[in-house]
Design an enzyme around this catalytic site. Structure first.
Site, PDB file in Angstrom:
ATOM      1  N   HIS A 131      18.387  -7.991  49.449  1.00 46.76           N
ATOM      2  CA  HIS A 131      17.142  -7.190  48.438  1.00 46.76           C
ATOM      3  C   HIS A 131      18.142  -6.104  48.284  1.00 46.76           C
ATOM      4  CE1 HIS A 131      13.701  -8.252  50.738  1.00 46.76           C
ATOM      5  NE2 HIS A 131      13.131  -8.635  50.166  1.00 46.76           N
ATOM      6  N   LYS A 135      16.109  -1.178  47.765  1.00 46.50           N
ATOM      7  CA  LYS A 135      14.277  -1.106  48.778  1.00 46.50           C
ATOM      8  C   LYS A 135      15.193  -0.329  50.166  1.00 46.50           C
ATOM      9  CE  LYS A 135      12.419  -4.854  51.540  1.00 46.50           C
ATOM     10  NZ  LYS A 135      10.900  -3.940  51.071  1.00 46.50           N
TER      11      LYS A 135
END
Length: 234
Positions: A131, A135
């Site tokens: 990600h 995040k």
């Protein structure tokens, strides 16, 4: 439909654009610096905030009888508390670790493969999730959902980010700039490997799924999942 956005970061802005394109009205854009004023005017709320704010956001909705969709991950240790509040208030609530249509199909594929592979103990399961660097939680909620799907169909008991025991699924969580989300599940033996993978190209799929879920939830009472929204059968 009148929608409250709880969390107005990158995802919130994409959700706003898609909601407006689908003819909805935004009545609240909640940030860490603003209040819940206007939430009571919403037909439904969509929470894409941060782990520390999710419970407060969801509680505010349920206490005001506003149906709420939450795509925020990293707070599930309090999920049962929120479902109890939803039942108490006779509200409506959907939590999804990922609202993308493709990812929810991937969840079904993962469950099916896990059932099939449970007979073949020579294969060791591991996972990778990648990600963007913004995040905050690791592993991702999507990775946890995938791991749970495997655990429910096998002798694995848990997952681990490192130093996995024989009955734990190793999840390699990577954070790389500008990656919306990639999830891979590996079955490795001494003679071959099997891999299934989902790659998100942008945030559009997550945002559209959240708006579709909000449209579906409006007027309902209860606790639901994206499987209910999409009508996916086992």
């Amino acid at each position: 439909m009148k929608i409250a956005l709880l969390g107005y970061g990158k995802m919130g802005k994409v959700i706003e654009r898609i909601a407006l394109e689908r003819g909805h009205e935004i009545v609240l854009r909640k940030t860490s610096e603003t209040t819940f004023e206007g939430l009571e005017n919403a037909d439904v709320a969509i929470d894409f905030s941060i782990p520390d704010a999710a419970v407060s956001n969801i509680s505010a909705c349920l206490n005001r009888n506003v149906p709420v969709i939450s795509g925020t991950t990293g707070w599930l240790d309090q999920y049962e508390k929120m479902t109890e509040l939803c039942d108490e208030k006779q509200g409506a609530f959907i939590y999804g670790s990922n609202f993308s249509l493709g990812v929810n199909i991937f969840f079904e594929l993962n469950d099916y493969l896990a059932r099939m592979m449970s007979k073949f103990t020579q294969y060791k399961v591991s996972m990778e999730e990648i990600h963007h660097t913004q995040k905050l939680d690791a592993p991702s909620g999507t990775a946890i959902t995938l791991a749970k799907g495997i655990i429910d169909q096998s002798d694995y008991s848990s997952w681990a980010l490192e130093n996995a025991k024989p009955d734990e699924i190793l999840i390699d969580a990577k954070r790389i700039e500008n990656v919306p989300g990639t999830h891979s599940v590996f079955y490795d033996s001494q003679v071959d490997s099997i891999e299934i993978k989902h790659t998100a190209h942008n945030r559009e799929g997550f945002a559209l799924g959240a708006v579709v879920a909000a449209e579906w939830l409006y007027g309902k009472t209860g606790i639901f999942t994206m499987r209910d929204v999409l009508g996916l059968d086992s």
